[in-house]
Write a protein that holds these residues in place. Structure first.
Motif, PDB file in Angstrom:
ATOM      1  N   GLU A  34       0.826  -1.211   0.000  1.00 23.12           N
ATOM      2  CA  GLU A  34       0.000   0.000   0.000  1.00 23.12           C
ATOM      3  C   GLU A  34       0.856   1.255   0.000  1.00 23.12           C
ATOM      4  O   GLU A  34       0.496   2.269  -0.589  1.00 23.12           O
ATOM      5  N   GLY A  35       2.011   1.201   0.651  1.00 21.59           N
ATOM      6  CA  GLY A  35       2.901   2.352   0.745  1.00 21.59           C
ATOM      7  C   GLY A  35       3.573   2.709  -0.581  1.00 21.59           C
ATOM      8  O   GLY A  35       4.058   3.825  -0.739  1.00 21.59           O
ATOM      9  N   PHE A  36       3.596   1.766  -1.510  1.00 21.90           N
ATOM     10  CA  PHE A  36       4.228   2.002  -2.813  1.00 21.90           C
ATOM     11  C   PHE A  36       3.214   2.125  -3.946  1.00 21.90           C
ATOM     12  O   PHE A  36       3.583   2.435  -5.071  1.00 21.90           O
ATOM     13  N   ASP A  37       1.947   1.858  -3.663  1.00 27.24           N
ATOM     14  CA  ASP A  37       0.915   1.848  -4.699  1.00 27.24           C
ATOM     15  C   ASP A  37       0.889   3.163  -5.477  1.00 27.24           C
ATOM     16  O   ASP A  37       0.835   4.241  -4.890  1.00 27.24           O
ATOM     17  N   ARG A  65       7.586 -11.717  -4.769  1.00 28.65           N
ATOM     18  CA  ARG A  65       7.227 -11.643  -6.189  1.00 28.65           C
ATOM     19  C   ARG A  65       6.351 -10.453  -6.512  1.00 28.65           C
ATOM     20  O   ARG A  65       5.498 -10.066  -5.724  1.00 28.65           O
ATOM     21  N   VAL A  66       6.556  -9.929  -7.747  1.00 29.44           N
ATOM     22  CA  VAL A  66       5.732  -8.864  -8.302  1.00 29.44           C
ATOM     23  C   VAL A  66       5.507  -9.200  -9.772  1.00 29.44           C
ATOM     24  O   VAL A  66       6.466  -9.463 -10.511  1.00 29.44           O
ATOM     25  N   GLU A  67       4.249  -9.197 -10.200  1.00 28.65           N
ATOM     26  CA  GLU A  67       3.926  -9.499 -11.598  1.00 28.65           C
ATOM     27  C   GLU A  67       4.386  -8.364 -12.506  1.00 28.65           C
ATOM     28  O   GLU A  67       4.374  -7.198 -12.114  1.00 28.65           O
ATOM     29  N   LEU A  68       4.776  -8.707 -13.739  1.00 28.72           N
ATOM     30  CA  LEU A  68       5.292  -7.733 -14.697  1.00 28.72           C
ATOM     31  C   LEU A  68       4.340  -7.568 -15.881  1.00 28.72           C
ATOM     32  O   LEU A  68       3.844  -8.560 -16.433  1.00 28.72           O
ATOM     33  N   PHE A  69       4.090  -6.308 -16.260  1.00 26.43           N
ATOM     34  CA  PHE A  69       3.266  -5.982 -17.435  1.00 26.43           C
ATOM     35  C   PHE A  69       4.010  -4.980 -18.300  1.00 26.43           C
ATOM     36  O   PHE A  69       4.652  -4.081 -17.754  1.00 26.43           O
ATOM     37  N   GLY A  86       9.241   0.962 -13.283  1.00 30.49           N
ATOM     38  CA  GLY A  86       7.864   1.163 -13.726  1.00 30.49           C
ATOM     39  C   GLY A  86       6.980   1.621 -12.587  1.00 30.49           C
ATOM     40  O   GLY A  86       7.456   1.931 -11.496  1.00 30.49           O
ATOM     41  N   THR A  87       5.681   1.648 -12.855  1.00 29.49           N
ATOM     42  CA  THR A  87       4.701   2.060 -11.856  1.00 29.49           C
ATOM     43  C   THR A  87       4.189   0.832 -11.124  1.00 29.49           C
ATOM     44  O   THR A  87       3.673  -0.106 -11.740  1.00 29.49           O
ATOM     45  N   PHE A  88       4.335   0.855  -9.797  1.00 32.25           N
ATOM     46  CA  PHE A  88       3.897  -0.249  -8.946  1.00 32.25           C
ATOM     47  C   PHE A  88       2.422  -0.072  -8.620  1.00 32.25           C
ATOM     48  O   PHE A  88       1.962   1.035  -8.336  1.00 32.25           O
ATOM     49  N   ARG A  89       1.678  -1.161  -8.674  1.00 30.29           N
ATOM     50  CA  ARG A  89       0.258  -1.154  -8.319  1.00 30.29           C
ATOM     51  C   ARG A  89      -0.017  -2.298  -7.348  1.00 30.29           C
ATOM     52  O   ARG A  89       0.575  -3.375  -7.446  1.00 30.29           O
ATOM     53  N   TYR A  90      -0.937  -2.029  -6.424  1.00 34.72           N
ATOM     54  CA  TYR A  90      -1.364  -3.069  -5.494  1.00 34.72           C
ATOM     55  C   TYR A  90      -2.874  -3.012  -5.326  1.00 34.72           C
ATOM     56  O   TYR A  90      -3.445  -1.933  -5.130  1.00 34.72           O
ATOM     57  N   ALA A  91      -3.509  -4.166  -5.415  1.00 31.02           N
ATOM     58  CA  ALA A  91      -4.931  -4.312  -5.125  1.00 31.02           C
ATOM     59  C   ALA A  91      -5.099  -5.650  -4.410  1.00 31.02           C
ATOM     60  O   ALA A  91      -4.576  -6.668  -4.883  1.00 31.02           O
ATOM     61  N   PRO A  92      -5.785  -5.670  -3.269  1.00 36.14           N
ATOM     62  CA  PRO A  92      -5.923  -6.917  -2.514  1.00 36.14           C
ATOM     63  C   PRO A  92      -6.442  -8.087  -3.355  1.00 36.14           C
ATOM     64  O   PRO A  92      -5.991  -9.214  -3.198  1.00 36.14           O
ATOM     65  N   ALA A  93      -7.358  -7.825  -4.281  1.00 38.17           N
ATOM     66  CA  ALA A  93      -7.940  -8.902  -5.083  1.00 38.17           C
ATOM     67  C   ALA A  93      -7.018  -9.411  -6.185  1.00 38.17           C
ATOM     68  O   ALA A  93      -7.092 -10.575  -6.578  1.00 38.17           O
ATOM     69  N   SER A  99       3.958  -2.041 -13.906  1.00 35.65           N
ATOM     70  CA  SER A  99       3.788  -1.667 -15.308  1.00 35.65           C
ATOM     71  C   SER A  99       5.128  -1.133 -15.781  1.00 35.65           C
ATOM     72  O   SER A  99       5.549  -0.045 -15.379  1.00 35.65           O
ATOM     73  N   LEU A 100       5.788  -1.907 -16.607  1.00 35.17           N
ATOM     74  CA  LEU A 100       7.169  -1.634 -16.982  1.00 35.17           C
ATOM     75  C   LEU A 100       7.346  -0.424 -17.894  1.00 35.17           C
ATOM     76  O   LEU A 100       6.610  -0.248 -18.853  1.00 35.17           O
ATOM     77  N   GLU A 101       8.359   0.375 -17.561  1.00 34.71           N
ATOM     78  CA  GLU A 101       8.893   1.391 -18.465  1.00 34.71           C
ATOM     79  C   GLU A 101      10.130   0.807 -19.139  1.00 34.71           C
ATOM     80  O   GLU A 101      10.301   0.902 -20.342  1.00 34.71           O
ATOM     81  N   THR A 102      11.001   0.230 -18.292  1.00 34.78           N
ATOM     82  CA  THR A 102      12.223  -0.413 -18.783  1.00 34.78           C
ATOM     83  C   THR A 102      12.485  -1.673 -17.977  1.00 34.78           C
ATOM     84  O   THR A 102      12.115  -1.770 -16.803  1.00 34.78           O
ATOM     85  N   ILE A 103      13.141  -2.617 -18.630  1.00 34.53           N
ATOM     86  CA  ILE A 103      13.621  -3.820 -17.956  1.00 34.53           C
ATOM     87  C   ILE A 103      14.906  -4.221 -18.674  1.00 34.53           C
ATOM     88  O   ILE A 103      14.934  -4.290 -19.905  1.00 34.53           O
TER      89      ILE A 103
END
Length: 109
Positions: A34-37, A65-69, A86-93, A99-103
């Motif tokens: 939540e602190g990084f969302d 783990r964090v999923e990558l898009f 990228g932009t980190f997102r968190y949702a409990p569900a 969301s990647l800008e660069t990798i």
């Protein structure tokens, strides 16, 4: 316009107006999602995947783990240690995602 404000604007324009991402090890993203969302972050780990349904994530040795898009950006780096921004997102569900800008692969020592 104050001199201080003008100097700040010049710095932002010189940097493309974009702030540096916040450094965030995967352990921190998992411990306080939540602190990084919604924040722009930089993290690193190994790219892994699962076939059904096809998805990619980045993980560390502790299996944080964090999923990558989008998946197409992560796929060519499967099994490699990478730095991802990228932009980190968190949702409990739906969990944690980036969301990647660069990798890019990390240089082997």
């Amino acid at each position: 316009m104050s001199t201080r404000l003008a100097a700040l604007l010049l710095v932002l324009v010189g940097c493309g107006g974009e702030a540096s991402p916040r450094e965030a090890p995967l352990q921190m993203l998992v411990a306080d999602p939540e602190g990084f969302d919604g924040q722009r972050v930089a993290t690193q780990g190994v790219v892994r995947h699962f076939e059904a349904p096809l998805h990619y994530w980045i993980e560390d040795e502790a299996l944080n783990r964090v999923e990558l898009f989008p998946p197409a950006m992560a796929a060519p780096l499967l099994g490699q240690e990478v730095r991802a921004v990228g932009t980190f997102r968190y949702a409990p569900a739906s969990g944690r995602s980036l969301s990647l800008e660069t990798i890019s692969p990390l240089a082997a020592d």
